[in-house]
Structures are given as structure tokens and as C-alpha cells.
Design an enzyme around this catalytic site. Structure first.
Site, PDB file in Angstrom:
ATOM      1  N   ASN A  89       0.926  -1.225  -0.077  1.00  0.00           N
ATOM      2  CA  ASN A  89      -0.044  -0.202  -0.001  1.00  0.00           C
ATOM      3  C   ASN A  89       0.826   1.141  -0.055  1.00  0.00           C
ATOM      4  O   ASN A  89       2.142   1.092   0.068  1.00  0.00           O
ATOM      5  CB  ASN A  89      -1.057  -0.159   1.272  1.00  0.00           C
ATOM      6  CG  ASN A  89      -0.265  -0.074   2.596  1.00  0.00           C
ATOM      7  OD1 ASN A  89       0.679   0.706   2.845  1.00  0.00           O
ATOM      8  ND2 ASN A  89      -0.519  -1.217   3.083  1.00  0.00           N
ATOM      9  N   LYS A 112       8.576 -16.820 -10.525  1.00  0.00           N
ATOM     10  CA  LYS A 112       7.682 -15.738 -10.934  1.00  0.00           C
ATOM     11  C   LYS A 112       6.789 -16.489 -11.694  1.00  0.00           C
ATOM     12  O   LYS A 112       6.858 -17.264 -12.994  1.00  0.00           O
ATOM     13  CB  LYS A 112       8.651 -15.009 -11.777  1.00  0.00           C
ATOM     14  CG  LYS A 112       8.024 -13.731 -12.370  1.00  0.00           C
ATOM     15  CD  LYS A 112       8.971 -12.921 -13.568  1.00  0.00           C
ATOM     16  CE  LYS A 112       8.015 -11.815 -14.068  1.00  0.00           C
ATOM     17  NZ  LYS A 112       8.881 -11.282 -15.208  1.00  0.00           N
ATOM     18  N   PRO A 154      -2.705 -11.896  10.280  1.00  0.00           N
ATOM     19  CA  PRO A 154      -3.309 -11.801  11.728  1.00  0.00           C
ATOM     20  C   PRO A 154      -3.372 -10.472  12.062  1.00  0.00           C
ATOM     21  O   PRO A 154      -2.503  -9.290  11.497  1.00  0.00           O
ATOM     22  CB  PRO A 154      -1.887 -12.264  12.402  1.00  0.00           C
ATOM     23  CG  PRO A 154      -1.053 -12.252  11.415  1.00  0.00           C
ATOM     24  CD  PRO A 154      -1.533 -12.378  10.051  1.00  0.00           C
ATOM     25  N   ASP A 155      -4.092  -9.726  13.078  1.00  0.00           N
ATOM     26  CA  ASP A 155      -4.322  -8.700  13.430  1.00  0.00           C
ATOM     27  C   ASP A 155      -3.303  -8.203  14.760  1.00  0.00           C
ATOM     28  O   ASP A 155      -3.618  -8.647  15.775  1.00  0.00           O
ATOM     29  CB  ASP A 155      -5.783  -8.104  13.769  1.00  0.00           C
ATOM     30  CG  ASP A 155      -5.932  -6.699  14.021  1.00  0.00           C
ATOM     31  OD1 ASP A 155      -5.080  -5.937  14.497  1.00  0.00           O
ATOM     32  OD2 ASP A 155      -6.822  -6.168  13.708  1.00  0.00           O
ATOM     33  N   ILE A 156      -2.285  -7.675  14.371  1.00  0.00           N
ATOM     34  CA  ILE A 156      -1.190  -7.551  15.490  1.00  0.00           C
ATOM     35  C   ILE A 156      -1.475  -6.722  16.631  1.00  0.00           C
ATOM     36  O   ILE A 156      -1.590  -7.030  17.868  1.00  0.00           O
ATOM     37  CB  ILE A 156       0.129  -6.874  14.659  1.00  0.00           C
ATOM     38  CG1 ILE A 156       0.652  -7.935  13.619  1.00  0.00           C
ATOM     39  CG2 ILE A 156       1.153  -6.864  15.794  1.00  0.00           C
ATOM     40  CD1 ILE A 156       1.606  -6.933  12.660  1.00  0.00           C
ATOM     41  N   PHE A 184      -3.800   3.432  14.979  1.00  0.00           N
ATOM     42  CA  PHE A 184      -4.065   4.263  13.836  1.00  0.00           C
ATOM     43  C   PHE A 184      -5.223   3.562  13.320  1.00  0.00           C
ATOM     44  O   PHE A 184      -5.416   2.482  13.077  1.00  0.00           O
ATOM     45  CB  PHE A 184      -2.763   4.342  13.127  1.00  0.00           C
ATOM     46  CG  PHE A 184      -1.951   5.273  13.525  1.00  0.00           C
ATOM     47  CD1 PHE A 184      -1.079   5.278  14.708  1.00  0.00           C
ATOM     48  CD2 PHE A 184      -2.049   6.803  13.098  1.00  0.00           C
ATOM     49  CE1 PHE A 184      -0.249   6.367  15.374  1.00  0.00           C
ATOM     50  CE2 PHE A 184      -1.177   7.803  13.587  1.00  0.00           C
ATOM     51  CZ  PHE A 184      -0.386   7.726  14.544  1.00  0.00           C
ATOM     52  N   LYS A 203     -13.635   1.256  15.438  1.00  0.00           N
ATOM     53  CA  LYS A 203     -12.365   0.583  15.670  1.00  0.00           C
ATOM     54  C   LYS A 203     -11.796   0.598  16.829  1.00  0.00           C
ATOM     55  O   LYS A 203     -11.052  -0.635  17.267  1.00  0.00           O
ATOM     56  CB  LYS A 203     -11.372   1.194  14.366  1.00  0.00           C
ATOM     57  CG  LYS A 203     -10.242   0.489  14.145  1.00  0.00           C
ATOM     58  CD  LYS A 203      -9.477   0.625  12.811  1.00  0.00           C
ATOM     59  CE  LYS A 203     -10.448   0.480  11.737  1.00  0.00           C
ATOM     60  NZ  LYS A 203      -9.763   0.757  10.579  1.00  0.00           N
ATOM     61  N   LYS A 230     -10.749  -2.958  18.473  1.00  0.00           N
ATOM     62  CA  LYS A 230      -9.213  -3.471  18.655  1.00  0.00           C
ATOM     63  C   LYS A 230      -9.049  -3.443  20.267  1.00  0.00           C
ATOM     64  O   LYS A 230      -8.241  -3.870  20.776  1.00  0.00           O
ATOM     65  CB  LYS A 230      -8.548  -2.380  18.019  1.00  0.00           C
ATOM     66  CG  LYS A 230      -8.832  -2.238  16.577  1.00  0.00           C
ATOM     67  CD  LYS A 230      -7.383  -2.944  15.781  1.00  0.00           C
ATOM     68  CE  LYS A 230      -7.987  -2.643  14.118  1.00  0.00           C
ATOM     69  NZ  LYS A 230      -6.802  -3.515  13.326  1.00  0.00           N
TER      70      LYS A 230
HETATM   71  O1  C5P Z   1      -8.152  -2.760  10.920  1.00  0.00           O
HETATM   72  P1  C5P Z   1      -7.419  -1.706  10.318  1.00  0.00           P
HETATM   73  O2  C5P Z   1      -6.167  -2.181   9.623  1.00  0.00           O
HETATM   74  O3  C5P Z   1      -7.811  -0.509  10.002  1.00  0.00           O
HETATM   75  O4  C5P Z   1      -6.563  -1.146  11.943  1.00  0.00           O
HETATM   76  C1  C5P Z   1      -5.748  -0.160  11.833  1.00  0.00           C
HETATM   77  C2  C5P Z   1      -4.732  -0.421  13.062  1.00  0.00           C
HETATM   78  O5  C5P Z   1      -4.595  -1.755  13.353  1.00  0.00           O
HETATM   79  C3  C5P Z   1      -3.382  -0.010  12.785  1.00  0.00           C
HETATM   80  O6  C5P Z   1      -2.896   0.713  14.148  1.00  0.00           O
HETATM   81  C4  C5P Z   1      -2.564  -1.024  12.302  1.00  0.00           C
HETATM   82  O7  C5P Z   1      -1.269  -0.670  12.633  1.00  0.00           O
HETATM   83  C5  C5P Z   1      -3.140  -1.941  13.014  1.00  0.00           C
HETATM   84  N1  C5P Z   1      -3.147  -3.423  12.326  1.00  0.00           N
HETATM   85  C6  C5P Z   1      -2.391  -4.380  12.698  1.00  0.00           C
HETATM   86  N2  C5P Z   1      -2.200  -5.521  12.220  1.00  0.00           N
HETATM   87  C7  C5P Z   1      -3.248  -5.649  11.127  1.00  0.00           C
HETATM   88  C8  C5P Z   1      -4.111  -4.873  10.880  1.00  0.00           C
HETATM   89  C9  C5P Z   1      -3.917  -3.443  11.363  1.00  0.00           C
HETATM   90  O8  C5P Z   1      -1.806  -4.274  13.718  1.00  0.00           O
HETATM   91  N3  C5P Z   1      -3.233  -6.863  10.616  1.00  0.00           N
END
Ligand code: C5P
Length: 416
Positions: A222, A301, A319-321, A341, A355, A359
């Protein structure tokens, strides 16, 4: 300083009076750039040069850059009372000696006053006029036990010794002892004047985009530049924190004294984060982590096969860190303060509120994606349990300082 765009940021040292001392060394050419950088952020700079320094760069150059006549002699007749060492040291908010030669450090260690610069360092009121030294010398001189002993002595006597860089030296040798660059020294001086609101804290920050490999040469990513996360790392360290920065693929220099770990994918970022989060007291997730990755990464490739059919790329969720860290026992017990963020494209307040709850973080900084990605400035909406606060458009540097101050207000101080 490309990131310094708003006027407040550009005047960060406004009202500060700095004596910039130069001693004999090739690194005097960097002192010219430092002088310019200091005046550029609003500092009033008075240059004092030793005889040796005048052999490497002329007082005329330093006068032009500082806008002030340079002092070179103890016997300078400009101060009415004839005491230049007293007048100059009483007028200074800080004395910065860059370059500080091995000989000058040795003279300081002995408390000598055999030229104006040494004399004014000796005469300075230590509580009011801190002394910062930026050493510069050949690697053998740097490593010599006498120099190391003198450095320990001047530190014990209250001087702040800035680091040295390692690399190619003007003498043709390679090693430790090069003076830091003007930009790095400017950061050090600014850090010196910054209130230590995060002293004793350990801040872990994720920054930049992630790159999710499709095959060995392609990936999903991105437009995140990493500028906000890097600015936060710098601001947190200037506020006294120990900072670890986990960076996705970005082309940004590491802020001074920040430990940086480079990663590519969301899964790498998660692993690097989880390996270090136990030592942290604050976690700031500024990275734009890819929500999805290709379910399979081709080992070779992927080729066009000529039938006009693009390959089907199946995606799987990353995974959502942040959510994972925010649910950890230490975060839930209040030992780890988590900041998220949110980059939205519309309906900022509503989306960001949801959000923050989803979170499970106490503080969320929301911005409009297209109005921030890649830019040097931004505007933030801070959401916490009490509501929303706007941080109006400013440089990311300035916003990072504000966000660090907001975080500092919300956490318990660490006993140091
Ligand atoms: O769900 P979204 O991507 O909009 O959430 C944004 C926030 O979550 C940011 O703080 C981003 O660094 C964190 N994030 C994360 N792991 C992911 C997606 C988002 O830590 N897979």
C-alpha cells in the site's frame, strides 16, 4: 530537513542561545552545516573557534552562517569588562563543541583554560549551561586509552558526550571516531531541550506498509511511507524513551538512538512485535498492515501464458497484530499502553470510534488515508474513552510530538 514543514516545527529552538565551539579537525566542515541547521530552527548561535579550528575553516564562513562575529581569543576586547569567557558562558543555554578534538577533550579533562573555548567551558555555570561534546578524530586516537580515560573524566565532570560514527575517515583509514552528521547533531541538541516526558518507558512502534509476496518478484502492498511511525520513534526517543521501531519496506533513515528491525510481511511484523513486546511499556501500531495476503506464494515468477487469462490469486486474512497485543495479559493489566491508528476514506469519527472498541485500545489516532499517505503533513483525530480531540493539520514531526505528549499524560510515570 524535508519533514519540517510547518512554521512551529521550523522554529524548534527559537529563543535558545547556543555557543557553538569548533576545535581543530577536518570535521569543521560539518560544523558549518550544523551552524546553519541550528539557526534554521531559530537558535541564536555564537561561534567560538580555537586556533586549530581556524586552520580548517575560516571565521568569515562561520560569521556569515551564524550572523554573528566569531570569537577566537581570550583577549578579545569586545566585552566591555574584557572577560569574554564569562560573558559568553553566562549568555548560553547550551555550549556545543563540534568537532571536539582529542586534544580539546584532554584539556577539558584537566580543567585547563589555555584558550577561550577551554576557558569558557571551565567558567560555565554547569547547572544553567550544559556542555555537549561531539568528538571527531582518527580511529586510533579515539581508541587510545588516554582519550577513553579523558572521555570518562569529562562525563564524570558533567559533560554530555555525543556518540561518534564509524566509517571511512579523512585520513584514509576506516573505523570509529568520525563526527556525527549535522542533521544527527541537530537532533541531539533538540532532544537535549525536550522535556523527558517518557523517561524510563520502552516504546515499541510498527511503521510503514507490509509487502505480501505473490511470487519472488511481485507483492501486495500500500502507499504508506512510514513517515508518521518514524516521526513518532524520533519524538518518543527525544522525550527520553528507549525506542524499538519495526519497519516494513520503506526508504527512510533511522532516527538517532532508535533500534530498528526491518520486516516485509504482516506475519514477519507480528513475529518481530511479539518477540519484543514483553519489554515494552507502550505499543504504537502505526504500520499500515495489509489485511490480506496471497494464500500461496509461488516459488517462481508467475508467467503470462499467452491465453489472456490473468492468474487467480486467492487471498487469506493476515493476523491483526494490534488486536492481539491489546488483548495480551500485560495490556489488559495496564502494564502496556496500546495506541492504534486508523486510516479511513470517509466517516472518520464513526469508523474510528468503532475501530477503537473493536481493537480494544485506550487511544486511537484516526486520519484520512488519501490525505496522509506519503505526505509530510497530516491531521489527526484522537479518540479515547472520553471522546474525540482534533490535532489540526501540521507536519508529521509536530503531530508526533503532540501525540507523544498525549500518551505521556495518559500513562503512569515509571520510577527511575
Ligand atoms: O483494521 P485496520 O487495519 O484499519 O486497523 C488499523 C490499526 O490496526 C493500525 O494501528 C494498524 O497498525 C493495526 N493493524 C495491525 N495488524 C493488522 C491490521 C492493522 O496491527 N493486521
Amino acid at each position: 530537513m524535508s519533514e519540517q514543514t510547518d512554521s512551529q516545527q521550523a522554529r524548534e529552538l527559537a529563543g535558545r542561545r547556543i555557543v557553538l565551539g569548533l576545535t581543530g579537525g577536518v570535521a569543521c566542515y560539518k560544523a558549518a552545516a550544523l551552524c546553519r541547521a541550528l539557526t534554521g530552527v531559530g537558535a541564536a548561535v555564537q561561534v567560538v573557534m580555537t586556533e586549530g579550528a581556524c586552520r580548517f575553516i575560516t571565521p568569515a564562513t562561520m560569521q556569515a552562517l551564524s550572523g554573528q562575529p566569531v570569537f577566537t581569543s581570550t583577549w578579545d576586547e569586545r566585552p566591555a569588562d574584557g572577560m569574554a569567557h564569562i560573558r559568553l558562558s553566562r549568555q548560553a543555554d547550551a555550549i556545543v563543541v563540534a568537532p571536539a578534538s582529542a586534544d580539546f577533550i584532554a584539556r577539558l579533562a584537566q580543567g585547563r583554560g589555555d584558550d577561550l573555548l577551554a576557558l569558557l567551558c571551565l567558567a560555565r555555570p554547569a547547572a544553567r549551561a550544559p556542555l555537549l561534546l561531539a568528538p571527531a578524530m582518527n580511529r586510533e586516537m579515539w581508541a587510545h586509552p588516554a582519550t577513553q580515560r579523558n572521555l570518562r573524566q569529562v562525563q564524570a565532570d558533567g559533560a554530555h558526550v555525543l556518540g561518534v560514527a564509524s566509517g571511512a575517515q579523512a585520513c584514509g583509514e576506516t573505523g570509529e571516531g568520525r563526527m556525527l552528521e549535522a542533521d544527527e547533531l541537530l537532533q541531539e541538541v533538540i532532544a537535549f531541550f525536550t522535556p523527558q516526558a517518557l523517561l524510563g518507558q520502552h516504546v515499541l512502534i510498527t511503521a510503514g506498509p507490509t509487502l505480501e509476496a505473490i511470487d519472488p518478484v511481485r507483492g501486495l502492498t500500500n502507499h504508506s511511507s512510514g513517515k508518521m511511525g518514524f516521526a513518532l520513534a524520533r519524538a518518543a526517543r527525544e522525550a527520553g524513551a528507549q525506542v524499538t521501531l519495526i519497519a516494513g519496506p520503506v526508504a527512510l533513515p533511522t532516527p538517532a538512538h532508535v533500534r530498528r528491525i526491518d520486516v516485509q510481511s504482516a506475519r514477519d511484523m507480528r513475529q518481530a512485535t511479539l518477540a519484543r513486546v514483553d519489554a515494552a511499556t507502550i505499543f504504537i501500531a502505526a504500520a499500515a498492515v495489509a489485511d490480506w495476503r496471497p494464500a500461496q506464494c509461488a516459488t517462481q515468477k508467475i508467467k503470462k501464458d499467452g491465453n489472456g487469462q490473468p492468474p487467480a490469486i486467492a487471498l487469506t486474512e493476515n493476523p491483526d497484530i494490534l488486536a492481539e497485543v491489546a488483548q495480551s495479559p500485560r495490556a489488559r493489566a495496564g502494564q502496556l499502553f496500546c495506541v492504534g491508528f486508523a486510516a479511513e476514506s470517509e466517516n472518520l469519527l464513526e469508523n474510528a470510534r468503532r475501530k477503537r472498541e473493536r481493537k480494544g485500545v485506550p487511544l486511537l489516532a484516526a486520519n484520512l488515508g488519501p490525505a496522509t499517505f506519503g505526505r509530510d503533513d497530516n491531521a489527526l483525530l484522537l479518540i479515547d474513552e472520553h471522546g474525540a480531540t482534533e490535532l489540526p493539520r501540521a507536519s508529521k514531526r509536530r503531530l508526533a510530538q503532540q501525540l507523544v505528549a498525549e500518551i505521556a499524560q495518559r500513562i503512569a510515570p515509571v520510577a527511575t
